[in-house]
Each structure stands twice: as structure tokens, then as C-alpha cells.
Design a protein around this motif. Structure first.
Motif, mmCIF file in Angstrom:
data_model
loop_
_atom_site.group_PDB
_atom_site.id
_atom_site.type_symbol
_atom_site.label_atom_id
_atom_site.label_comp_id
_atom_site.label_asym_id
_atom_site.label_seq_id
_atom_site.Cartn_x
_atom_site.Cartn_y
_atom_site.Cartn_z
ATOM 1 N N CYS A 70 64.889 47.186 45.233
ATOM 2 C CA CYS A 70 64.003 46.065 44.854
ATOM 3 C C CYS A 70 63.167 46.409 43.622
ATOM 4 O O CYS A 70 62.009 45.993 43.508
ATOM 5 C CB CYS A 70 63.139 45.638 46.030
ATOM 6 S SG CYS A 70 64.104 44.945 47.393
ATOM 7 N N GLY B 144 68.163 39.976 46.613
ATOM 8 C CA GLY B 144 67.396 40.835 47.500
ATOM 9 C C GLY B 144 68.152 41.223 48.759
ATOM 10 O O GLY B 144 69.295 40.815 48.966
ATOM 11 N N GLU C 290 60.984 37.061 51.479
ATOM 12 C CA GLU C 290 59.786 37.883 51.638
ATOM 13 C C GLU C 290 60.134 39.354 51.893
ATOM 14 O O GLU C 290 59.306 40.237 51.687
ATOM 15 C CB GLU C 290 58.920 37.366 52.793
ATOM 16 C CG GLU C 290 58.374 35.970 52.600
ATOM 17 C CD GLU C 290 59.385 34.869 52.955
ATOM 18 O OE1 GLU C 290 60.269 35.099 53.805
ATOM 19 O OE2 GLU C 290 59.291 33.794 52.354
ATOM 20 N N SER D 116 62.122 41.270 50.219
ATOM 21 C CA SER D 116 62.053 42.012 48.943
ATOM 22 C C SER D 116 60.618 42.429 48.647
ATOM 23 O O SER D 116 60.366 43.578 48.268
ATOM 24 C CB SER D 116 62.586 41.163 47.781
ATOM 25 O OG SER D 116 63.953 40.960 47.903
ATOM 26 N N SER D 117 59.681 41.520 48.815
ATOM 27 C CA SER D 117 58.268 41.833 48.569
ATOM 28 C C SER D 117 57.771 42.896 49.534
ATOM 29 O O SER D 117 56.996 43.778 49.151
ATOM 30 C CB SER D 117 57.410 40.578 48.708
ATOM 31 O OG SER D 117 57.767 39.638 47.748
ATOM 32 N N PHE D 118 58.223 42.814 50.776
ATOM 33 C CA PHE D 118 57.834 43.817 51.766
ATOM 34 C C PHE D 118 58.350 45.192 51.355
ATOM 35 O O PHE D 118 57.605 46.178 51.379
ATOM 36 C CB PHE D 118 58.357 43.436 53.158
ATOM 37 C CG PHE D 118 58.113 44.490 54.191
ATOM 38 C CD1 PHE D 118 56.829 44.710 54.687
ATOM 39 C CD2 PHE D 118 59.152 45.275 54.660
ATOM 40 C CE1 PHE D 118 56.591 45.696 55.634
ATOM 41 C CE2 PHE D 118 58.927 46.263 55.605
ATOM 42 C CZ PHE D 118 57.643 46.473 56.097
ATOM 43 N N TYR D 119 59.632 45.279 50.966
ATOM 44 C CA TYR D 119 60.194 46.552 50.506
ATOM 45 C C TYR D 119 59.387 47.103 49.331
ATOM 46 O O TYR D 119 59.048 48.281 49.302
ATOM 47 C CB TYR D 119 61.655 46.380 50.073
ATOM 48 C CG TYR D 119 62.677 46.363 51.171
ATOM 49 C CD1 TYR D 119 62.350 46.079 52.498
ATOM 50 C CD2 TYR D 119 64.009 46.610 50.881
ATOM 51 C CE1 TYR D 119 63.310 46.048 53.485
ATOM 52 C CE2 TYR D 119 64.985 46.584 51.873
ATOM 53 C CZ TYR D 119 64.619 46.298 53.169
ATOM 54 O OH TYR D 119 65.583 46.276 54.138
ATOM 55 N N GLU D 120 59.114 46.247 48.354
ATOM 56 C CA GLU D 120 58.349 46.666 47.189
ATOM 57 C C GLU D 120 56.995 47.233 47.601
ATOM 58 O O GLU D 120 56.576 48.289 47.105
ATOM 59 C CB GLU D 120 58.136 45.498 46.231
ATOM 60 C CG GLU D 120 59.378 45.041 45.526
ATOM 61 C CD GLU D 120 59.146 43.787 44.694
ATOM 62 O OE1 GLU D 120 58.032 43.614 44.147
ATOM 63 O OE2 GLU D 120 60.084 42.972 44.595
ATOM 64 N N SER D 121 56.309 46.549 48.501
ATOM 65 C CA SER D 121 54.974 47.009 48.907
ATOM 66 C C SER D 121 55.051 48.335 49.655
ATOM 67 O O SER D 121 54.192 49.207 49.461
ATOM 68 C CB SER D 121 54.253 45.944 49.746
ATOM 69 O OG SER D 121 54.888 45.769 50.991
#
Length: 159
Positions: free
Chosen positions: A41, A137, A144, A146-151
């Protein structure tokens, strides 16, 4: 066993280890050289100690996971090119996920791996990059994620 066979075993062992239960962070991280890098990601984890921390985080999350949950990372059609003590491999990736509704394909992509013979003579990933199909993603039906992985990756890198 020749170099290509050893590299195929590394790739297969990675897939089995990432899906193991309970997760084994040390074994997972041992697939990478000390300064290895894993990118998903768009965020890169490096060195190996941070990659190990990723699996420690995943292992902690397993405690709260539903009994009918889990993944299988299937790596297919690997193309491997060896040049001395380094290699480059690409493998198609299919992630299958279990939930109360049964098994489903969660995501499809490709692993691009730079692999080197480490100081102990074993082949390990210098870098492993996930590229998700059409940039959608790890789960196109759940953007969401993808955003979780990034965070999670950023949290580990900043710790």
C-alpha cells in the motif's frame, strides 16, 4: 538443490509463514536480510526488526479475531532470474480470506522480489513489494483496508 529451487522454496515458505497460526514473527522476519524492506500500500517497512514487528502486531490481533477468520496467500506463476548471488522474481498473488460466510478471494496482485544470497549462504528477500491489481488495494470491496494497512505500517516505522 539448485539456486532456482532454493528461491522457489523461499517464496513458498514466505506464503506459508505469513498465514501460519499462531503467527511466528521471528520465522517470518527471517525471510528478509537484516536491512530488508517490505512494501505494501505504498509504505515500506525496513529493516528486518520492523518487519518482525509487523508480524508481532498481526499475532496480537489474532487473539481478538473470530474463530472463522484467516487468510491464505497463494503465490503463482513465479518467474525467477538469477545472476550470481542476486535474483529477481515476480509472482502472481491471490489472497483468499475466511469469514463466517466462507472462503472468498479478497485480493489479487503481484509480488516483486529482489533476493540475495545472505552472509550465511541462504537466499533471502532484500525487498518484497506488493502491487495490487489495478491499484485497487488488498480488498477492492473494502477500500478502508488500504488505509488501515498504511496506518499500521507507518505506526511501526515511527515507533
Amino acid at each position: 538443490m539448485n539456486d532456482i529451487d532454493e528461491i522457489r522454496n523461499l517464496i513458498a515458505s514466505y506464503g506459508q509463514t505469513v498465514d501460519s497460526f499462531p503467527r511466528d514473527p521471528r520465522r517470518y522476519a527471517d525471510h528478509f536480510v537484516e536491512e530488508g524492506a517490505f512494501t505494501d500500500c505504498g509504505v515500506t517497512l525496513s529493516p528486518r526488526s520492523k518487519i518482525k514487528q509487523l508480524m508481532e502486531t498481526a499475532r496480537s490481533a489474532e487473539v481478538e479475531a473470530a474463530p472463522l477468520s484467516g487468510t491464505r496467500h497463494l503465490q503463482l506463476n513465479s518467474v525467477i532470474n538469477v545472476d550470481g548471488d542476486s535474483a529477481h522474481a515476480t509472482s502472481q498473488l491471490v489472497v483468499v480470506e475466511l469469514s463466517e460466510k466462507g472462503w472468498k478471494i479478497r485480493g489479487i496482485g503481484q509480488y516483486t522480489d529482489d533476493i540475495v544470497r545472505d552472509v550465511d549462504g541462504c537466499w533471502r528477500f532484500k525487498s518484497k513489494v506488493v502491487t495490487w491489481f489495478k491499484g485497487l488495494g488488498p480488498d477492492p470491496l473494502n477500500p478502508e483496508l488500504s488505509s488501515f494497512y498504511e496506518s499500521v505500517f507507518l505506526s511501526i516505522m515511527n515507533s
